[in-house]
Design a protein around this motif. Structure first.
Motif, mmCIF file in Angstrom:
data_model
loop_
_atom_site.group_PDB
_atom_site.id
_atom_site.type_symbol
_atom_site.label_atom_id
_atom_site.label_comp_id
_atom_site.label_asym_id
_atom_site.label_seq_id
_atom_site.Cartn_x
_atom_site.Cartn_y
_atom_site.Cartn_z
ATOM 1 N N CYS A 33 0.456 -11.989 -3.420
ATOM 2 C CA CYS A 33 1.442 -12.167 -4.470
ATOM 3 C C CYS A 33 0.828 -11.810 -5.820
ATOM 4 O O CYS A 33 -0.327 -12.149 -6.103
ATOM 5 N N MET A 34 1.603 -11.146 -6.647
ATOM 6 C CA MET A 34 1.202 -10.942 -8.035
ATOM 7 C C MET A 34 2.361 -11.322 -8.930
ATOM 8 O O MET A 34 3.530 -11.250 -8.535
ATOM 9 N N GLY A 35 2.027 -11.762 -10.114
ATOM 10 C CA GLY A 35 3.095 -12.206 -10.986
ATOM 11 C C GLY A 35 2.738 -12.136 -12.453
ATOM 12 O O GLY A 35 1.574 -11.973 -12.825
ATOM 13 N N ALA A 49 7.978 -13.674 -13.603
ATOM 14 C CA ALA A 49 8.423 -12.879 -12.454
ATOM 15 C C ALA A 49 7.266 -12.716 -11.496
ATOM 16 O O ALA A 49 6.111 -12.604 -11.919
ATOM 17 N N THR A 50 7.578 -12.720 -10.212
ATOM 18 C CA THR A 50 6.563 -12.503 -9.194
ATOM 19 C C THR A 50 7.070 -11.516 -8.164
ATOM 20 O O THR A 50 8.277 -11.319 -8.008
ATOM 21 N N ILE A 51 6.112 -10.896 -7.481
ATOM 22 C CA ILE A 51 6.446 -9.973 -6.403
ATOM 23 C C ILE A 51 5.461 -10.164 -5.270
ATOM 24 O O ILE A 51 4.249 -10.279 -5.511
ATOM 25 N N GLY A 54 3.780 -6.474 0.253
ATOM 26 C CA GLY A 54 3.770 -6.549 1.710
ATOM 27 C C GLY A 54 5.137 -6.941 2.216
ATOM 28 O O GLY A 54 5.572 -6.513 3.278
ATOM 29 N N GLY A 55 5.844 -7.765 1.424
ATOM 30 C CA GLY A 55 7.210 -8.135 1.763
ATOM 31 C C GLY A 55 8.215 -7.559 0.800
ATOM 32 O O GLY A 55 9.398 -7.503 1.074
ATOM 33 N N ALA A 56 7.711 -7.161 -0.373
ATOM 34 C CA ALA A 56 8.523 -6.488 -1.390
ATOM 35 C C ALA A 56 9.686 -7.328 -1.882
ATOM 36 O O ALA A 56 10.756 -6.796 -2.185
ATOM 37 N N TRP A 57 9.522 -8.645 -1.933
ATOM 38 C CA TRP A 57 10.565 -9.466 -2.543
ATOM 39 C C TRP A 57 10.074 -9.999 -3.873
ATOM 40 O O TRP A 57 8.886 -10.168 -4.092
ATOM 41 N N PRO A 72 5.516 -2.740 -8.744
ATOM 42 C CA PRO A 72 4.136 -2.321 -8.505
ATOM 43 C C PRO A 72 4.020 -0.806 -8.341
ATOM 44 O O PRO A 72 4.969 -0.149 -7.928
ATOM 45 N N ASP A 73 2.847 -0.310 -8.659
ATOM 46 C CA ASP A 73 2.473 1.052 -8.277
ATOM 47 C C ASP A 73 1.231 0.890 -7.415
ATOM 48 O O ASP A 73 0.115 0.766 -7.918
#
Length: 126
Positions: A33-35, A49-51, A54-57, A72-73
Motif C-alpha cells: 500500500c502507498m498513500g 488517499a491510498t492505493i 497489486g489490487g489497484a483499489w 502510480p507509475d
C-alpha cells in the motif's frame, strides 16, 4: 527498508492545481500500500488517499473526493497525487507513506504505515 522522496509542493491560489510526486526505492514486494497524508500545524497527520498496488483499489478521504486523484507509475516507482480545485484548508505538509498491509490502505490511518518521506509543503492562498 523503503525510501520515499516527495516533490511537487508549492504555493497556489484557491482553485488552482498541483501534482505531487513520490519516488520509492528499496521495495521488494509486489503487493503493498502507498498513500498520501497531510499534516497542518497543530493537527494530527490525516490520510488523504491510498492505493493498494497489486489490487489497484483506491481510498479517498471525503474531503478530497472528486478533486484529488492518486495514481502510480510502476515503471518509474513513482506515486502521484493530482490535486485540483485546491482550497485554503488543503494547505499542509504532504507526506508519502508505505505499508506492507492492505489494512493501511483501507483505513487511511497513519499508524498503519511503516515508512515515510520527508514531506513537501503545499500552500493555498484565498
Amino acid at each position: 527498508q523503503v525510501q520515499l522522496v516527495e516533490s511537487g509542493g508549492g504555493s497556489v491560489q484557491a482553485g488552482g492545481s498541483l501534482r505531487l510526486s513520490c519516488t520509492a526505492s528499496g521495495n521488494t514486494y509486489s503487493s503493498y500500500c502507498m498513500g498520501w497524508f497531510r499534516q497542518a500545524p497543530g493537527k494530527e497527520r490525516e490520510g488523504v488517499a491510498t492505493i493498494y498496488i497489486g489490487g489497484a483499489w483506491t481510498v479517498y478521504a471525503d474531503s478530497v473526493k472528486g478533486r484529488f486523484t492518486i495514481s502510480p507509475d510502476n515503471a518509474k516507482n513513482t506515486l502521484y497525487l493530482q490535486m485540483n480545485s485546491l482550497k485554503p484548508e488543503d494547505a499542509a505538509m504532504y507526506y508519502c507513506g508505505w505499508s506492507r498491509r492492505s489494512l493501511g490502505c483501507a483505513s487511511l490511518k497513519a499508524a498503519e504505515f511503516s515508512f515515510w518521506g520527508q514531506g513537501t509543503q503545499v500552500t493555498v492562498s484565498s
